[in-house]
Design a protein around this motif. Sequence first.
Motif, PDB file in Angstrom:
ATOM      1  N   PHE A  55       7.172   2.337  -5.250  1.00 50.26           N
ATOM      2  CA  PHE A  55       6.685   1.028  -5.569  1.00 50.26           C
ATOM      3  C   PHE A  55       6.316   1.048  -7.076  1.00 50.26           C
ATOM      4  O   PHE A  55       5.075   1.687  -7.330  1.00 50.26           O
ATOM      5  N   MET A  56       7.081   0.472  -8.016  1.00 48.37           N
ATOM      6  CA  MET A  56       6.501   0.544  -9.522  1.00 48.37           C
ATOM      7  C   MET A  56       5.840  -0.850  -9.908  1.00 48.37           C
ATOM      8  O   MET A  56       6.361  -1.938  -9.348  1.00 48.37           O
ATOM      9  N   TYR A  71       8.141   7.187 -15.212  1.00 47.40           N
ATOM     10  CA  TYR A  71       7.220   6.964 -14.061  1.00 47.40           C
ATOM     11  C   TYR A  71       8.083   7.346 -12.712  1.00 47.40           C
ATOM     12  O   TYR A  71       7.667   8.135 -11.619  1.00 47.40           O
ATOM     13  N   LEU A  72       9.461   6.809 -12.570  1.00 47.35           N
ATOM     14  CA  LEU A  72      10.362   7.182 -11.540  1.00 47.35           C
ATOM     15  C   LEU A  72      10.635   8.671 -11.508  1.00 47.35           C
ATOM     16  O   LEU A  72      10.500   9.288 -10.285  1.00 47.35           O
ATOM     17  N   ARG A  74       0.213   2.644 -11.824  1.00 47.24           N
ATOM     18  CA  ARG A  74       1.355   2.460 -12.319  1.00 47.24           C
ATOM     19  C   ARG A  74       2.559   2.412 -11.241  1.00 47.24           C
ATOM     20  O   ARG A  74       3.509   1.699 -11.204  1.00 47.24           O
ATOM     21  N   ALA A  75       2.320   3.393 -10.241  1.00 46.74           N
ATOM     22  CA  ALA A  75       3.480   3.535  -9.368  1.00 46.74           C
ATOM     23  C   ALA A  75       2.745   3.922  -8.058  1.00 46.74           C
ATOM     24  O   ALA A  75       1.550   4.811  -8.178  1.00 46.74           O
ATOM     25  N   VAL A  76       3.260   3.703  -6.846  1.00 47.46           N
ATOM     26  CA  VAL A  76       2.935   4.415  -5.562  1.00 47.46           C
ATOM     27  C   VAL A  76       3.917   5.030  -4.843  1.00 47.46           C
ATOM     28  O   VAL A  76       5.037   4.344  -4.989  1.00 47.46           O
ATOM     29  N   VAL A  77       3.812   6.050  -4.632  1.00 45.33           N
ATOM     30  CA  VAL A  77       4.934   6.851  -4.032  1.00 45.33           C
ATOM     31  C   VAL A  77       4.397   6.942  -2.546  1.00 45.33           C
ATOM     32  O   VAL A  77       3.367   7.670  -2.176  1.00 45.33           O
TER      33      VAL A  77
END
Length: 129
Positions: free
Chosen positions: A29-30, A61-62, A20-23
């Motif tokens: 990065f969504m 998600y942020l 869903r997202a990569v931190v």
Amino acid sequence: MTRQLLSSGSPMEKTFGYSRAVVQDPWVFMSGTTGYDYETMQIPDDVLQQTRNCWKTIEHYLKEAGSSLKDIVRVTYYATDEADAEAISRVCGEILHDIRPASTFLVIKSLFLPEMKIEIEVTALKGSA
């Protein structure tokens, strides 16, 4: 730097091999986010509601990533009908009015499912606001 993968738990994430997202601090990065309503487990017909649902999911998600809407520096919109552009832009303008990230708006033939009318992808830089 530690990479953190955020998941919604959707089986599609594992099947297609994405998160869903990569931190990757300080970046978030969504993945492209559609108008799916996770409370009703449906995609509404209305493009305005789909757009609001996109932003609700993105904001969730942020926050999980330790970021916020204010940290968005780049957004890409994918719409399936040019006639929806004004309505989509109105909702996005309400949300991003003071944030004003760099953006691209594309009208494409279709998304993964025919009922999907909008997909939004964002990149955020933590603490940039």
